[in-house]
Design a protein around this motif. Structure first.
Motif, mmCIF file in Angstrom:
data_model
loop_
_atom_site.group_PDB
_atom_site.id
_atom_site.type_symbol
_atom_site.label_atom_id
_atom_site.label_comp_id
_atom_site.label_asym_id
_atom_site.label_seq_id
_atom_site.Cartn_x
_atom_site.Cartn_y
_atom_site.Cartn_z
ATOM 1 N N GLN A 10 19.240 12.638 -25.417
ATOM 2 C CA GLN A 10 17.901 12.741 -26.006
ATOM 3 C C GLN A 10 17.915 13.417 -27.366
ATOM 4 O O GLN A 10 17.257 12.970 -28.308
ATOM 5 C CB GLN A 10 16.980 13.497 -25.045
ATOM 6 C CG GLN A 10 16.681 12.720 -23.766
ATOM 7 C CD GLN A 10 15.904 13.562 -22.766
ATOM 8 O OE1 GLN A 10 16.304 14.665 -22.409
ATOM 9 N NE2 GLN A 10 14.782 13.048 -22.315
ATOM 10 N N LEU A 11 18.655 14.501 -27.503
ATOM 11 C CA LEU A 11 18.738 15.192 -28.785
ATOM 12 C C LEU A 11 19.694 14.484 -29.736
ATOM 13 O O LEU A 11 19.381 14.268 -30.915
ATOM 14 C CB LEU A 11 19.182 16.638 -28.581
ATOM 15 C CG LEU A 11 19.375 17.470 -29.855
ATOM 16 C CD1 LEU A 11 18.049 17.617 -30.605
ATOM 17 C CD2 LEU A 11 19.965 18.840 -29.522
ATOM 18 N N GLY A 12 20.873 14.109 -29.244
ATOM 19 C CA GLY A 12 21.893 13.511 -30.091
ATOM 20 C C GLY A 12 21.429 12.250 -30.793
ATOM 21 O O GLY A 12 21.714 12.040 -31.985
ATOM 22 N N HIS A 13 20.717 11.410 -30.079
ATOM 23 C CA HIS A 13 20.228 10.160 -30.667
ATOM 24 C C HIS A 13 19.265 10.454 -31.806
ATOM 25 O O HIS A 13 19.292 9.786 -32.865
ATOM 26 C CB HIS A 13 19.548 9.316 -29.593
ATOM 27 C CG HIS A 13 19.487 7.855 -29.911
ATOM 28 N ND1 HIS A 13 18.494 7.320 -30.695
ATOM 29 C CD2 HIS A 13 20.294 6.815 -29.581
ATOM 30 C CE1 HIS A 13 18.676 6.011 -30.815
ATOM 31 N NE2 HIS A 13 19.767 5.672 -30.165
ATOM 32 N N LEU A 14 18.433 11.471 -31.624
ATOM 33 C CA LEU A 14 17.492 11.854 -32.678
ATOM 34 C C LEU A 14 18.217 12.436 -33.891
ATOM 35 O O LEU A 14 17.783 12.232 -35.029
ATOM 36 C CB LEU A 14 16.485 12.868 -32.129
ATOM 37 C CG LEU A 14 15.462 12.319 -31.130
ATOM 38 C CD1 LEU A 14 14.704 13.474 -30.460
ATOM 39 C CD2 LEU A 14 14.483 11.369 -31.817
ATOM 40 N N VAL A 15 19.312 13.145 -33.659
ATOM 41 C CA VAL A 15 20.094 13.676 -34.778
ATOM 42 C C VAL A 15 20.680 12.529 -35.601
ATOM 43 O O VAL A 15 20.632 12.543 -36.836
ATOM 44 C CB VAL A 15 21.224 14.601 -34.289
ATOM 45 C CG1 VAL A 15 22.128 15.008 -35.449
ATOM 46 C CG2 VAL A 15 20.654 15.849 -33.619
ATOM 47 N N ILE A 16 21.214 11.531 -34.920
ATOM 48 C CA ILE A 16 21.760 10.365 -35.625
ATOM 49 C C ILE A 16 20.663 9.706 -36.462
ATOM 50 O O ILE A 16 20.874 9.365 -37.644
ATOM 51 C CB ILE A 16 22.348 9.341 -34.634
ATOM 52 C CG1 ILE A 16 23.540 9.920 -33.875
ATOM 53 C CG2 ILE A 16 22.741 8.056 -35.364
ATOM 54 C CD1 ILE A 16 24.812 10.035 -34.663
ATOM 55 N N GLN A 17 19.489 9.530 -35.882
ATOM 56 C CA GLN A 17 18.379 8.909 -36.615
ATOM 57 C C GLN A 17 18.005 9.736 -37.845
ATOM 58 O O GLN A 17 17.724 9.183 -38.918
ATOM 59 C CB GLN A 17 17.171 8.754 -35.689
ATOM 60 C CG GLN A 17 17.362 7.720 -34.586
ATOM 61 C CD GLN A 17 16.169 7.638 -33.644
ATOM 62 O OE1 GLN A 17 15.384 8.572 -33.538
ATOM 63 N NE2 GLN A 17 16.047 6.531 -32.945
ATOM 64 N N ALA A 18 18.013 11.066 -37.684
ATOM 65 C CA ALA A 18 17.686 11.936 -38.816
ATOM 66 C C ALA A 18 18.757 11.856 -39.902
ATOM 67 O O ALA A 18 18.445 11.829 -41.097
ATOM 68 C CB ALA A 18 17.522 13.374 -38.338
ATOM 69 N N LEU A 19 20.021 11.803 -39.503
ATOM 70 C CA LEU A 19 21.108 11.688 -40.472
ATOM 71 C C LEU A 19 21.024 10.387 -41.262
ATOM 72 O O LEU A 19 21.306 10.352 -42.466
ATOM 73 C CB LEU A 19 22.458 11.764 -39.755
ATOM 74 C CG LEU A 19 22.911 13.136 -39.268
ATOM 75 C CD1 LEU A 19 24.153 12.996 -38.387
ATOM 76 C CD2 LEU A 19 23.206 14.069 -40.451
ATOM 77 N N LEU A 20 20.634 9.317 -40.581
ATOM 78 C CA LEU A 20 20.600 8.006 -41.229
ATOM 79 C C LEU A 20 19.578 7.928 -42.366
ATOM 80 O O LEU A 20 19.645 7.027 -43.202
ATOM 81 C CB LEU A 20 20.295 6.916 -40.189
ATOM 82 C CG LEU A 20 21.465 6.545 -39.270
ATOM 83 C CD1 LEU A 20 20.995 5.663 -38.121
ATOM 84 C CD2 LEU A 20 22.561 5.844 -40.067
ATOM 85 N N LYS A 21 18.656 8.880 -42.426
ATOM 86 C CA LYS A 21 17.661 8.895 -43.500
ATOM 87 C C LYS A 21 18.296 9.222 -44.841
ATOM 88 O O LYS A 21 17.775 8.826 -45.892
ATOM 89 C CB LYS A 21 16.554 9.911 -43.180
ATOM 90 C CG LYS A 21 15.709 9.554 -41.972
ATOM 91 C CD LYS A 21 14.693 10.655 -41.678
ATOM 92 C CE LYS A 21 13.886 10.347 -40.431
ATOM 93 N NZ LYS A 21 12.917 11.449 -40.111
#
Length: 285
Positions: A10-21
């Protein structure tokens, strides 16, 4: 290269999404226990590598060429210390230049039962010789979302927090902070971030917010820790999880999950998500 462990969580996937910005997908590694579960990340151009905390042999390959690594704490309470040690050892072997770890608020002093494994992990990191940045997380707002339907059904939100205040923020808030630290041009080695929501609230205030938004009567009912733990078990939670949640609620009453530094909002450049927004999202789902 930036690697994120537990990237399908749940957290890790959101971190990846944030990094991709801000970061090219080719510079991001999703280190996951089940690579087949990360097909959506692979489709975005993120490199997916097998990394199982309980299988140290997978970690050397997973961390090869990694400059910065985010170690998201294991979800297996009771197994975290050896699992985290395996990641730390592999990171040191791979020559990782910076390791960020998702710890718990004030881990060095916390009396929460949940804090013991985080404190031990922080000690292992200190002994490793790695450059480390600590992301000490407060409570997740989502921890309360699951209790809202039952509170509406019974007209009561239960717990053992008394009138203690908790500074909760959403996983997305914490994920943005991790991405900001991992991509910062400033040297992050040795920094400790105490991360929490901007505004604390009591369980009575949470119950009142649920009542206000739902239009149904909801009050907060405080109970002894043992009774709350048994109620959670009766609701279907495994005994270890129920015990952890009851202990954490008592910790709220003692102030261990409250912080008013606003370090999190400073890192992400915006206010943290208010609990009212989490309540609204839960009621509309």
């Amino acid at each position: 290269m930036i690697a994120v462990t537990g990237a399908t969580g749940q957290l890790g996937h959101l971190v990846i999404q944030a990094l991709l910005k801000t970061t090219p997908p080719a510079s991001i590694i999703a280190a996951v226990r089940r690579p087949e579960a990360a097909a959506d990340l692979a489709a975005l151009g993120v490199t997916v590598r097998h990394a199982d905390y309980s299988k140290p042999e997978t970690l050397d390959t997973a961390f090869a060429g990694v400059d910065k690594l985010l170690l998201i704490s294991s979800s297996e309470i009771g197994q975290r210390v050896p699992q985290h040690q395996a990641v730390i050892d592999a990171a040191a072997k791979a020559g990782v230049k910076l390791l960020a770890y998702t710890s718990i608020l004030r881990a060095d002093k916390s009396e929460l039962g949940l804090g013991a494994e985080h404190k031990a992990t922080e000690a292992a990191l200190k002994a490793s010789g790695l450059n480390v940045v600590l992301l000490r997380h407060g409570w997740y707002s989502e921890n309360y979302a699951g209790s809202i339907p039952m509170a509406l059904e019974h007209g009561a939100l239960i717990g053992s927090a008394k009138e203690g205040r908790v500074s909760a923020a959403t996983r997305a808030d914490y994920a943005e902070a991790a991405a900001a630290v991992l991509t910062s041009p400033e040297d992050q080695a040795g920094k400790v971030y105490e991360l929490a929501g901007d505004t604390g609230f009591t369980m009575s205030e949470l119950a009142a917010e649920v009542a206000h938004q739902s239009g149904k009567p909801v009050v907060y009912v405080d109970m002894p820790k043992a009774d709350y733990e048994q109620a959670l078990i009766g609701a279907g939670l495994p005994a270890p999880i129920a015990g952890m949640l009851a202990d954490s609620d008592v910790g709220v009453s003692a102030g261990w999950l409250y912080d008013d530094s606003r370090t999190l909002s400073s890192l992400i450049g915006r206010p943290t998500t208010p609990i009212a927004q989490t309540v609204a999202a839960t009621l509309s789902s």
